[in-house]
Design an enzyme around this catalytic site. Structure first.
Site, PDB file in Angstrom:
ATOM      1  N   HIS A  60      -6.939  -5.901  -9.903  1.00 15.70           N
ATOM      2  CA  HIS A  60      -5.836  -5.329  -9.137  1.00 15.70           C
ATOM      3  C   HIS A  60      -6.311  -4.923  -7.740  1.00 15.70           C
ATOM      4  O   HIS A  60      -6.160  -5.700  -6.804  1.00 15.70           O
ATOM      5  CB  HIS A  60      -5.231  -4.167  -9.932  1.00 15.70           C
ATOM      6  CG  HIS A  60      -4.061  -3.511  -9.276  1.00 15.70           C
ATOM      7  ND1 HIS A  60      -3.321  -2.520  -9.875  1.00 15.70           N
ATOM      8  CD2 HIS A  60      -3.507  -3.684  -8.058  1.00 15.70           C
ATOM      9  CE1 HIS A  60      -2.361  -2.127  -9.069  1.00 15.70           C
ATOM     10  NE2 HIS A  60      -2.451  -2.811  -7.958  1.00 15.70           N
ATOM     11  N   TYR A  67     -25.096  17.191   8.872  1.00 17.83           N
ATOM     12  CA  TYR A  67     -24.447  16.119   9.634  1.00 17.83           C
ATOM     13  C   TYR A  67     -23.207  16.656  10.343  1.00 17.83           C
ATOM     14  O   TYR A  67     -22.464  17.464   9.793  1.00 17.83           O
ATOM     15  CB  TYR A  67     -24.070  14.986   8.673  1.00 17.83           C
ATOM     16  CG  TYR A  67     -23.321  13.856   9.324  1.00 17.83           C
ATOM     17  CD1 TYR A  67     -24.010  12.757   9.874  1.00 17.83           C
ATOM     18  CD2 TYR A  67     -21.935  13.876   9.410  1.00 17.83           C
ATOM     19  CE1 TYR A  67     -23.322  11.737  10.483  1.00 17.83           C
ATOM     20  CE2 TYR A  67     -21.241  12.843  10.020  1.00 17.83           C
ATOM     21  CZ  TYR A  67     -21.936  11.774  10.551  1.00 17.83           C
ATOM     22  OH  TYR A  67     -21.257  10.770  11.155  1.00 17.83           O
ATOM     23  N   SER A  86       7.708   4.935  -4.499  1.00 20.78           N
ATOM     24  CA  SER A  86       6.805   3.806  -4.739  1.00 20.78           C
ATOM     25  C   SER A  86       6.721   3.470  -6.222  1.00 20.78           C
ATOM     26  O   SER A  86       6.711   4.361  -7.078  1.00 20.78           O
ATOM     27  CB  SER A  86       5.406   4.185  -4.223  1.00 20.78           C
ATOM     28  OG  SER A  86       4.439   3.346  -4.799  1.00 20.78           O
ATOM     29  N   SER A  87       6.621   2.175  -6.533  1.00 15.82           N
ATOM     30  CA  SER A  87       6.512   1.768  -7.939  1.00 15.82           C
ATOM     31  C   SER A  87       5.198   2.272  -8.560  1.00 15.82           C
ATOM     32  O   SER A  87       5.066   2.337  -9.777  1.00 15.82           O
ATOM     33  CB  SER A  87       6.608   0.248  -8.057  1.00 15.82           C
ATOM     34  OG  SER A  87       5.693  -0.350  -7.172  1.00 15.82           O
ATOM     35  N   ASP A  88       4.242   2.663  -7.715  1.00  8.87           N
ATOM     36  CA  ASP A  88       2.962   3.181  -8.227  1.00  8.87           C
ATOM     37  C   ASP A  88       2.963   4.697  -8.416  1.00  8.87           C
ATOM     38  O   ASP A  88       1.903   5.292  -8.660  1.00  8.87           O
ATOM     39  CB  ASP A  88       1.820   2.795  -7.268  1.00  8.87           C
ATOM     40  CG  ASP A  88       1.602   1.296  -7.212  1.00  8.87           C
ATOM     41  OD1 ASP A  88       1.589   0.673  -8.292  1.00  8.87           O
ATOM     42  OD2 ASP A  88       1.460   0.741  -6.114  1.00  8.87           O
ATOM     43  N   GLY A 113       8.992  -0.447  -1.503  1.00  7.44           N
ATOM     44  CA  GLY A 113       9.431  -1.686  -0.853  1.00  7.44           C
ATOM     45  C   GLY A 113       9.940  -1.550   0.574  1.00  7.44           C
ATOM     46  O   GLY A 113      10.540  -2.482   1.096  1.00  7.44           O
ATOM     47  N   GLY A 128       0.839  -1.186   0.000  1.00  5.00           N
ATOM     48  CA  GLY A 128       0.000   0.000   0.000  1.00  5.00           C
ATOM     49  C   GLY A 128       0.876   1.238   0.000  1.00  5.00           C
ATOM     50  O   GLY A 128       2.046   1.174   0.400  1.00  5.00           O
ATOM     51  N   ASN A 129       0.354   2.346  -0.474  1.00  5.69           N
ATOM     52  CA  ASN A 129       1.124   3.588  -0.470  1.00  5.69           C
ATOM     53  C   ASN A 129       0.180   4.781  -0.476  1.00  5.69           C
ATOM     54  O   ASN A 129      -0.922   4.710  -1.008  1.00  5.69           O
ATOM     55  CB  ASN A 129       2.091   3.635  -1.663  1.00  5.69           C
ATOM     56  CG  ASN A 129       1.428   3.218  -2.959  1.00  5.69           C
ATOM     57  OD1 ASN A 129       0.599   3.954  -3.496  1.00  5.69           O
ATOM     58  ND2 ASN A 129       1.759   2.031  -3.460  1.00  5.69           N
TER      59      ASN A 129
HETATM   60 ZN   LIG Z   1      -1.208  -2.452  -6.264  1.00  8.13          ZN
END
Ligand SMILES: [Zn+2]
Length: 235
Positions: free
Chosen positions: A174, A232, A77-79, A49, A31-32
């Protein structure tokens, strides 16, 4: 000469990333979260990682919208390219969270949008949570992470969804991406998404033909929180 100070942005990204394990939204490093500074056109994102208990505000990586690393000693991050596309194309989105939380992934893998079955969902969006198409072979070969962002943007354009009205998406096969007006808000939406997916899964398990919530109840719940006369909470 000192460069610009990204301390606050890095701290915001760090705090939001640490919410991922606290909310049980990912195992290991799955996650990121990133935090965007629209004035400077850069965002702080988790390094690739690195496990959550090894993170610090200083380990966050600063990247610009063209993908250039601006500050940081680790790889982002790779994303990162997916985050970059979403910041570019979705104005007002200043925080993004990606996880592999179980129930949201299950709906992604089933390639199913999540119907508005109840008010928990309607409080956070009056629309189905959309699931994208599967990515084409060409897109995967081209630039997988960038094309993941393009796929999300195309899905919203095609279905005429305003990202301000629906802050969550499932990428087919995914998993989920969620966003908000800051990084903490993005993680909040990722948590809500997981809970809504879990509730929807249980609903469908009990009744495979379960109907969506009637439109007038959906509207009521969305508008009492987000409408022009919202009442609310403590205002
Ligand atoms: Zn992913």
């Amino acid at each position: 000469m000192q460069g610009p100070d990204y301390r606050e942005l890095k701290e915001q990204a760090y705090e939001a990333n640490m919410e991922i394990p606290r909310q049980h939204l990912a195992l290991y490093t799955w996650g990121n979260v990133s935090a965007f500074d629209p004035e400077r056109g850069v965002f702080a994102i988790k390094p690739s990682g690195v496990e959550y208990d090894k993170l610090s505000p200083d380990s966050m990586v600063i990247v610009d919208l063209d993908g250039r690393k601006v500050e940081g000693s680790l790889n982002p991050s790779s994303d990162t390219a997916t985050h970059r596309v979403l910041y570019r194309e979705f104005p007002g989105v200043w925080g993004i969270c990606h996880t592999h939380s179980t129930f949201a992934v299950a709906w992604s893998q089933a390639h199913r949008s999540v119907p508005v079955f109840g008010t928990t969902h309607a409080d956070h969006g009056a629309l189905e949570i959309p699931c994208t198409e599967f990515m084409s072979e060409e897109a995967v070969k081209n630039n997988y992470e960038l094309e993941t962002g393009n796929l999300i943007v195309e899905t919203f354009r095609k279905e005429h969804i305003n990202p301000a009205d629906m802050s969550m998406v499932l990428v087919a096969g995914h998993g989920p991406f969620a966003w908000g007006e800051n990084a903490g808000d993005a993680v909040y939406h990722a948590s809500v998404l997981e809970e809504v997916c879990k509730m929807a899964y249980l609903t469908v398990s009990l009744d495979g033909g379960a109907a969506s919530l009637p439109e007038h109840i959906i509207r009521k719940h969305w508008e009492r929180k987000h409408g022009p006369n919202a009442y609310y909470g403590q205002r």
